[in-house]
Every structure is written in structure tokens, then in C-alpha cells.
Scaffold this motif. Structure first.
Motif, PDB file in Angstrom:
ATOM      1  N   LEU A  47       0.824  -1.205   0.000  1.00 18.59           N
ATOM      2  CA  LEU A  47       0.000   0.000   0.000  1.00 18.59           C
ATOM      3  C   LEU A  47       0.862   1.261   0.000  1.00 18.59           C
ATOM      4  O   LEU A  47       0.527   2.252  -0.667  1.00 18.59           O
ATOM      5  CB  LEU A  47      -0.944  -0.005   1.197  1.00 18.59           C
ATOM      6  CG  LEU A  47      -2.097  -1.012   1.145  1.00 18.59           C
ATOM      7  CD1 LEU A  47      -2.942  -0.920   2.404  1.00 18.59           C
ATOM      8  CD2 LEU A  47      -2.962  -0.790  -0.094  1.00 18.59           C
ATOM      9  N   ALA A  48       1.962   1.220   0.752  1.00 21.22           N
ATOM     10  CA  ALA A  48       2.864   2.377   0.745  1.00 21.22           C
ATOM     11  C   ALA A  48       3.485   2.583  -0.628  1.00 21.22           C
ATOM     12  O   ALA A  48       3.593   3.720  -1.116  1.00 21.22           O
ATOM     13  CB  ALA A  48       3.957   2.187   1.809  1.00 21.22           C
ATOM     14  N   LYS A  49       3.879   1.486  -1.290  1.00 15.09           N
ATOM     15  CA  LYS A  49       4.455   1.602  -2.628  1.00 15.09           C
ATOM     16  C   LYS A  49       3.413   2.076  -3.632  1.00 15.09           C
ATOM     17  O   LYS A  49       3.726   2.861  -4.541  1.00 15.09           O
ATOM     18  CB  LYS A  49       5.046   0.260  -3.067  1.00 15.09           C
ATOM     19  CG  LYS A  49       6.284  -0.157  -2.296  1.00 15.09           C
ATOM     20  CD  LYS A  49       6.802  -1.488  -2.770  1.00 15.09           C
ATOM     21  CE  LYS A  49       7.463  -1.378  -4.121  1.00 15.09           C
ATOM     22  NZ  LYS A  49       8.712  -0.576  -4.086  1.00 15.09           N
ATOM     23  N   LEU A  50       2.191   1.611  -3.491  1.00 15.63           N
ATOM     24  CA  LEU A  50       1.136   2.044  -4.407  1.00 15.63           C
ATOM     25  C   LEU A  50       0.905   3.551  -4.296  1.00 15.63           C
ATOM     26  O   LEU A  50       0.758   4.248  -5.315  1.00 15.63           O
ATOM     27  CB  LEU A  50      -0.154   1.284  -4.102  1.00 15.63           C
ATOM     28  CG  LEU A  50      -1.374   1.655  -4.950  1.00 15.63           C
ATOM     29  CD1 LEU A  50      -1.153   1.307  -6.409  1.00 15.63           C
ATOM     30  CD2 LEU A  50      -2.623   0.942  -4.425  1.00 15.63           C
ATOM     31  N   PHE A  91       3.837   3.429 -14.260  1.00 16.55           N
ATOM     32  CA  PHE A  91       4.339   3.125 -12.928  1.00 16.55           C
ATOM     33  C   PHE A  91       3.453   2.096 -12.212  1.00 16.55           C
ATOM     34  O   PHE A  91       3.938   1.410 -11.302  1.00 16.55           O
ATOM     35  CB  PHE A  91       4.451   4.404 -12.094  1.00 16.55           C
ATOM     36  CG  PHE A  91       5.764   5.108 -12.289  1.00 16.55           C
ATOM     37  CD1 PHE A  91       6.791   4.939 -11.390  1.00 16.55           C
ATOM     38  CD2 PHE A  91       5.968   5.913 -13.391  1.00 16.55           C
ATOM     39  CE1 PHE A  91       8.008   5.571 -11.572  1.00 16.55           C
ATOM     40  CE2 PHE A  91       7.169   6.556 -13.588  1.00 16.55           C
ATOM     41  CZ  PHE A  91       8.196   6.390 -12.680  1.00 16.55           C
ATOM     42  N   PHE A  92       2.199   1.968 -12.605  1.00 15.72           N
ATOM     43  CA  PHE A  92       1.387   0.887 -12.038  1.00 15.72           C
ATOM     44  C   PHE A  92       1.866  -0.467 -12.561  1.00 15.72           C
ATOM     45  O   PHE A  92       1.885  -1.456 -11.812  1.00 15.72           O
ATOM     46  CB  PHE A  92      -0.089   1.077 -12.387  1.00 15.72           C
ATOM     47  CG  PHE A  92      -0.976  -0.002 -11.824  1.00 15.72           C
ATOM     48  CD1 PHE A  92      -1.366   0.033 -10.499  1.00 15.72           C
ATOM     49  CD2 PHE A  92      -1.404  -1.065 -12.617  1.00 15.72           C
ATOM     50  CE1 PHE A  92      -2.168  -0.968  -9.963  1.00 15.72           C
ATOM     51  CE2 PHE A  92      -2.199  -2.057 -12.092  1.00 15.72           C
ATOM     52  CZ  PHE A  92      -2.594  -2.013 -10.764  1.00 15.72           C
ATOM     53  N   TYR A  93       2.249  -0.514 -13.829  1.00 21.34           N
ATOM     54  CA  TYR A  93       2.835  -1.748 -14.375  1.00 21.34           C
ATOM     55  C   TYR A  93       4.121  -2.099 -13.638  1.00 21.34           C
ATOM     56  O   TYR A  93       4.363  -3.257 -13.284  1.00 21.34           O
ATOM     57  CB  TYR A  93       3.095  -1.560 -15.866  1.00 21.34           C
ATOM     58  CG  TYR A  93       3.902  -2.662 -16.496  1.00 21.34           C
ATOM     59  CD1 TYR A  93       3.336  -3.903 -16.770  1.00 21.34           C
ATOM     60  CD2 TYR A  93       5.233  -2.457 -16.825  1.00 21.34           C
ATOM     61  CE1 TYR A  93       4.085  -4.910 -17.342  1.00 21.34           C
ATOM     62  CE2 TYR A  93       5.985  -3.461 -17.400  1.00 21.34           C
ATOM     63  CZ  TYR A  93       5.405  -4.685 -17.662  1.00 21.34           C
ATOM     64  OH  TYR A  93       6.157  -5.686 -18.223  1.00 21.34           O
ATOM     65  N   ARG A  94       4.961  -1.100 -13.389  1.00 16.86           N
ATOM     66  CA  ARG A  94       6.193  -1.316 -12.622  1.00 16.86           C
ATOM     67  C   ARG A  94       5.870  -1.769 -11.203  1.00 16.86           C
ATOM     68  O   ARG A  94       6.516  -2.674 -10.660  1.00 16.86           O
ATOM     69  CB  ARG A  94       6.990  -0.009 -12.611  1.00 16.86           C
ATOM     70  CG  ARG A  94       8.227   0.005 -11.732  1.00 16.86           C
ATOM     71  CD  ARG A  94       8.900   1.358 -11.814  1.00 16.86           C
ATOM     72  NE  ARG A  94      10.032   1.463 -10.912  1.00 16.86           N
ATOM     73  CZ  ARG A  94       9.953   1.882  -9.668  1.00 16.86           C
ATOM     74  NH1 ARG A  94       8.764   2.255  -9.178  1.00 16.86           N
ATOM     75  NH2 ARG A  94      11.030   1.941  -8.895  1.00 16.86           N
ATOM     76  N   PHE A  95       4.870  -1.146 -10.594  1.00 18.37           N
ATOM     77  CA  PHE A  95       4.464  -1.510  -9.238  1.00 18.37           C
ATOM     78  C   PHE A  95       3.977  -2.957  -9.188  1.00 18.37           C
ATOM     79  O   PHE A  95       4.240  -3.677  -8.217  1.00 18.37           O
ATOM     80  CB  PHE A  95       3.365  -0.557  -8.772  1.00 18.37           C
ATOM     81  CG  PHE A  95       2.497  -1.103  -7.679  1.00 18.37           C
ATOM     82  CD1 PHE A  95       2.920  -1.121  -6.366  1.00 18.37           C
ATOM     83  CD2 PHE A  95       1.226  -1.616  -7.963  1.00 18.37           C
ATOM     84  CE1 PHE A  95       2.112  -1.629  -5.361  1.00 18.37           C
ATOM     85  CE2 PHE A  95       0.425  -2.124  -6.969  1.00 18.37           C
ATOM     86  CZ  PHE A  95       0.871  -2.133  -5.661  1.00 18.37           C
TER      87      PHE A  95
END
Length: 329
Positions: A47-50, A91-95
Motif C-alpha cells: 500500500l505504501a508503494k502504491l 508506474f502501475f505496471y512497474r508496481f
């Protein structure tokens, strides 16, 4: 004689990289020898990374573009909105891949390649392009968005906060340049010794200043900016999103305090270990010096014995010569 099968057709350009990038992205299986994943810790990290790396990337584009006067017109505002959404998708793909790797290995991807790092051009591009968005533009955008969320920035002091945010972005850009130099092993003498004063100062700066700006101010700014990008925050809903952004900032402040406490403890432990190792190293040096002195003393003693034997031998020879002369006489 068996006929060999025909070779597979060559991969189609522009198709193979896409299929290769998505191959196995939904495989979350862990190795059988690994214990079950700690779901609470995993959820907290993800969640923090998201928030920081997906919403923060879009918010970094959104906030920094306003700092540099790219959203002054309605057309510019909509163009920047599209770019910010596109960056958020990337960045969602990377995440997603980072979340998958963390679930399988209980850790994130290694930040840097340790061996032959100058040959890894694609990881270099991915790592430092992400850092440029998240830490350089993100540092400037964090100051810009968080200042508005906590009602410090308004129409009367907008220019002052623009200068402050641009200055923070410039400082983080210098930091990013030094990280590129360190990755490429340039000026290795500057950061080859982790115990040096320079590297110790850099670690404390990252723990205190960098994480405060990027993770505390950045979290509040990410919520504030991303909510406006996706049309959730409007003049009619500001009263809803301001408490949400401030609450997220408070939560990440507590997170930063606990991380800072752990960092200080680790640094103190490292100092204690170093202080315990120094007497041992001094004892080893004393033993080595004693052995050297002992060896030198033994060599001198041997030389003295050889000199005595040589001197005694010369004396005896001279005595024999004198006796021989006497007898001849």
C-alpha cells in the motif's frame, strides 16, 4: 532418417517485447521451501508503494508542471493531465512487478547491479528514469502539493512556494546525478568507504531529509495531486480531500519516525561494532609488530654471531700467521 522440425518463426517486432513483458506477470507462486507470506507486512509495504510510486508518479508530473508554468492555460492543463495519467499507468505496471517479486521473495528488487553494472543498460534506464520522476520531480511536487494541502500556499505567496519547490527539486537533481555517478563507478574514491565521514553524512541526510520530503510530504502531496488528476478533487470536494491528505501525511510521519528510530539504532550498533573491532585490530597490529621486531632482533643476533665467528676466525688466522712467521724466523 528423421527430419528435424522446422525452426520457430522469428518473433514479430513490437509484439515480442510486449508479450515478453507480460509473460508470467500473474504467477505469484512462492518457492516451496519459503515460509508462508506475512500478509500484514506485505499489505503494509504494498500500500505504501502504491501510494508513493503510482499516485506519487502522477502527482510528481502534475505538481512539477505547475511549478514550471506548464499548466497556465486550459489546453496545457489537459495535456499535462493526459501525460500524468499515462505516467501513472506505466508506474502501475512497474508496481505490479515489484509487488509480485516482493510476494515471492519477501524483498524488493535489488536497487543496483553489483557486477558488470555498466553493461546493464536497460535496468540502468529503468532505475534512474524512475528515480528522476519519483525523487527529482517528486521532491519538487511534494513541496508544492503538500503546502497547498495544509493551507500554507495560497494566491498571495504562490511565487515564494514556487521558488522553494524549484530549489528542492534542484537539490534532489544534484543528488540524482551523484547516484548516477556512483552506479557507473565514477569517482569511486568518494563512496568506496561506507565508514567515511562523507558516506555517513549522506546516509543521515537520506534518513532525515530525503525520506521526510519524499515519503511524508510526498504522501500528502500524492493524495492531493492524484485526486485532482482523476477529477475526484474539485472546488466542491476540497473539504473532503484536504482532511484525507493531512491524515495520510500524519500516518506517514509516524512511519518515518519509526524508520528513523531503526536507522539511528543501526548506526549506533555499527559504531559499537567498530569500536569493539578496533582493539582487536590493534592487538593484531601489536602482535604483528612484535613478530617483526622479534624477527629483526633474531636477525641482528645472527649477524652478531656471524660477526663474532668471523672476528674470531680472523684472529685465529692472524695468530697462526704470526706463529708461522716466528718459526720461520
Amino acid at each position: 532418417m528423421a527430419v528435424p522440425p522446422p525452426p520457430p518463426p522469428p518473433p514479430k517486432p513490437f509484439i515480442h517485447p510486449i508479450t515478453h513483458a507480460f509473460h508470467g506477470c500473474f504467477n505469484f507462486r512462492r518457492h516451496p521451501t519459503k515460509p508462508p507470506v506475512n500478509r500484514l507486512a506485505y499489505t503494509r509495504v504494498i500500500l505504501a508503494k502504491l501510494l508513493l510510486e503510482v499516485c506519487g508518479a502522477s502527482g510528481a508530473i502534475w505538481g512539477s508542471s505547475e511549478i514550471f508554468f506548464l499548466r497556465d492555460t486550459p489546453l496545457g492543463n489537459e495535456i499535462v493531465r493526459i501525460v500524468a495519467m499515462f505516467v501513472g499507468v506505466i508506474f502501475f505496471y512497474r508496481f505490479w512487478w515489484h509487488a509480485k517479486h516482493y510476494y515471492q521473495h519477501d524483498q524488493d528488487f535489488p536497487p543496483l547491479k553489483e557486477h558488470h553494472r555498466r553493461k546493464w543498460k536497460l535496468p540502468f534506464l529503468q532505475v534512474f528514469a524512475s528515480k528522476l520522476v519519483l525523487e527529482v520531480l517528486g521532491g519538487a511536487g511534494a513541496i508544492w502539493g503538500c503546502s497547498e494541502a495544509v493551507t500554507l500556499r495560497n494566491a498571495t505567496n504562490k511565487f515564494s512556494w514556487r521558488v522553494a519547490a524549484a530549489a528542492v527539486g534542484y537539490v534532489f537533481f544534484i543528488r540524482w546525478v551523484f547516484q548516477v555517478f556512483a552506479y557507473c563507478l565514477c569517482f569511486a574514491g568518494l563512496w568506496s568507504n561506507p565508514a567515511s565521514f562523507r558516506m555517513t553524512l549522506a546516509r543521515w541526510y537520506d534518513a532525515f531529509v530525503s525520506k521526510l520530503v519524499l515519503e511524508v510530504f510526498g504522501a500528502a502531496g500524492a493524495v492531493w495531486g492524484f485526486s485532482e488528476i482523476v477529477f475526484l478533487r474539485t472546488p466542491d470536494t476540497v473539504y473532503i480531500w484536504r482532511p484525507i491528505a493531512i491524515t495520510i501525511g500524519v500516518v506517514f510521519t509516524l512511519r518515518w519516525i519509526f524508520a528513523l528510530k531503526a536507522f539511528v539504532q543501526s548506526e549506533n550498533d555499527a559504531v559499537e561494532i567498530k569500536s569493539q573491532l578496533q582493539p582487536t585490530e590493534m592487538q593484531r597490529d601489536e602482535v604483528a609488530n612484535f613478530d617483526v621486531e622479534k624477527a629483526v632482533a633474531s636477525d641482528e643476533h645472527i649477524d652478531d654471531l656471524e660477526l663474532e665467528e668471523t672476528h674470531s676466525g680472523e684472529t685465529e688466522a692472524s695468530g697462526e700467521n704470526e706463529n708461522g712467521l716466528k718459526l720461520e724466523a
